[in-house]
Design a protein around this motif. Structure first.
Motif, PDB file in Angstrom:
ATOM      1  N   ILE A 179     -57.449  46.348  22.574  1.00 11.56           N
ATOM      2  CA  ILE A 179     -56.533  45.440  23.282  1.00 11.56           C
ATOM      3  C   ILE A 179     -55.240  46.177  23.624  1.00 11.56           C
ATOM      4  O   ILE A 179     -54.722  46.062  24.743  1.00 11.56           O
ATOM      5  N   ARG A 180     -54.724  46.944  22.661  1.00 11.84           N
ATOM      6  CA  ARG A 180     -53.488  47.693  22.909  1.00 11.84           C
ATOM      7  C   ARG A 180     -53.685  48.701  24.045  1.00 11.84           C
ATOM      8  O   ARG A 180     -52.836  48.833  24.932  1.00 11.84           O
ATOM      9  N   GLU A 181     -54.821  49.383  24.055  1.00 11.78           N
ATOM     10  CA  GLU A 181     -55.104  50.357  25.117  1.00 11.78           C
ATOM     11  C   GLU A 181     -55.262  49.667  26.470  1.00 11.78           C
ATOM     12  O   GLU A 181     -54.762  50.151  27.484  1.00 11.78           O
ATOM     13  N   ALA A 182     -55.928  48.526  26.497  1.00  7.66           N
ATOM     14  CA  ALA A 182     -56.086  47.776  27.747  1.00  7.66           C
ATOM     15  C   ALA A 182     -54.731  47.293  28.261  1.00  7.66           C
ATOM     16  O   ALA A 182     -54.465  47.348  29.468  1.00  7.66           O
ATOM     17  N   ALA A 183     -53.874  46.854  27.362  1.00  8.16           N
ATOM     18  CA  ALA A 183     -52.528  46.409  27.761  1.00  8.16           C
ATOM     19  C   ALA A 183     -51.726  47.592  28.318  1.00  8.16           C
ATOM     20  O   ALA A 183     -51.016  47.457  29.317  1.00  8.16           O
ATOM     21  N   ARG A 184     -51.852  48.754  27.679  1.00  9.61           N
ATOM     22  CA  ARG A 184     -51.144  49.941  28.171  1.00  9.61           C
ATOM     23  C   ARG A 184     -51.628  50.320  29.566  1.00  9.61           C
ATOM     24  O   ARG A 184     -50.831  50.571  30.462  1.00  9.61           O
ATOM     25  N   ARG A 185     -52.963  50.300  29.779  1.00 10.73           N
ATOM     26  CA  ARG A 185     -53.501  50.624  31.100  1.00 10.73           C
ATOM     27  C   ARG A 185     -53.042  49.604  32.139  1.00 10.73           C
ATOM     28  O   ARG A 185     -52.714  49.974  33.269  1.00 10.73           O
ATOM     29  N   ALA A 186     -52.993  48.333  31.752  1.00  9.07           N
ATOM     30  CA  ALA A 186     -52.551  47.300  32.688  1.00  9.07           C
ATOM     31  C   ALA A 186     -51.094  47.516  33.077  1.00  9.07           C
ATOM     32  O   ALA A 186     -50.724  47.345  34.243  1.00  9.07           O
ATOM     33  N   ARG A 187     -50.256  47.898  32.112  1.00  4.76           N
ATOM     34  CA  ARG A 187     -48.844  48.166  32.420  1.00  4.76           C
ATOM     35  C   ARG A 187     -48.722  49.336  33.380  1.00  4.76           C
ATOM     36  O   ARG A 187     -47.968  49.289  34.349  1.00  4.76           O
ATOM     37  N   VAL A 188     -49.483  50.395  33.122  1.00  2.54           N
ATOM     38  CA  VAL A 188     -49.429  51.584  33.990  1.00  2.54           C
ATOM     39  C   VAL A 188     -49.902  51.231  35.390  1.00  2.54           C
ATOM     40  O   VAL A 188     -49.289  51.631  36.383  1.00  2.54           O
ATOM     41  N   GLU A 189     -50.979  50.487  35.490  1.00  2.00           N
ATOM     42  CA  GLU A 189     -51.520  50.123  36.800  1.00  2.00           C
ATOM     43  C   GLU A 189     -50.598  49.167  37.563  1.00  2.00           C
ATOM     44  O   GLU A 189     -50.587  49.170  38.792  1.00  2.00           O
ATOM     45  N   SER A 190     -49.825  48.363  36.849  1.00  2.00           N
ATOM     46  CA  SER A 190     -48.969  47.395  37.529  1.00  2.00           C
ATOM     47  C   SER A 190     -47.635  47.994  37.970  1.00  2.00           C
ATOM     48  O   SER A 190     -46.921  47.387  38.755  1.00  2.00           O
ATOM     49  N   GLU A 191     -47.306  49.172  37.471  1.00  2.50           N
ATOM     50  CA  GLU A 191     -46.057  49.818  37.872  1.00  2.50           C
ATOM     51  C   GLU A 191     -46.193  50.323  39.305  1.00  2.50           C
ATOM     52  O   GLU A 191     -47.193  50.908  39.691  1.00  2.50           O
ATOM     53  N   VAL A 192     -45.159  50.081  40.091  1.00  6.95           N
ATOM     54  CA  VAL A 192     -45.155  50.548  41.474  1.00  6.95           C
ATOM     55  C   VAL A 192     -44.481  51.913  41.488  1.00  6.95           C
ATOM     56  O   VAL A 192     -43.362  52.060  41.009  1.00  6.95           O
ATOM     57  N   PRO A 193     -45.136  52.928  42.027  1.00  6.68           N
ATOM     58  CA  PRO A 193     -44.517  54.261  42.068  1.00  6.68           C
ATOM     59  C   PRO A 193     -43.214  54.225  42.864  1.00  6.68           C
ATOM     60  O   PRO A 193     -43.073  53.468  43.824  1.00  6.68           O
TER      61      PRO A 193
END
Length: 76
Positions: free
Chosen positions: A54-68
């Protein structure tokens, strides 16, 4: 002719049977406790694995939601 057992031999046999029954009971209880501990450890380990996933999925979701930053500057 029937053999007669002495009181000492009867006492020894009774004590031997009692100790043997006690040892078997201790072995049974120990087996139950060992299996219970194993099951608890496996359950807690499974829960910890879920938390890590769950922690890894949340981290990936945060990274994917960040706009460059370059995308933000190009749209202005």
């Amino acid at each position: 002719m029937r053999e007669r057992l002495s009181k000492a031999e009867i006492t020894k046999d009774a004590l031997q049977s009692t100790v043997s029954a006690g040892a078997e009971t201790v072995a049974e209880v120990t087996t139950v406790v060992v299996h219970a501990v194993r099951d608890v450890v496996n359950a807690v380990g499974g829960f910890a694995t879920e938390v890590f996933e769950i922690r890894e999925a949340a981290r990936r979701a945060r990274v994917e939601s960040e706009v460059p930053a370059e995308v933000e500057t190009n749209s202005e």
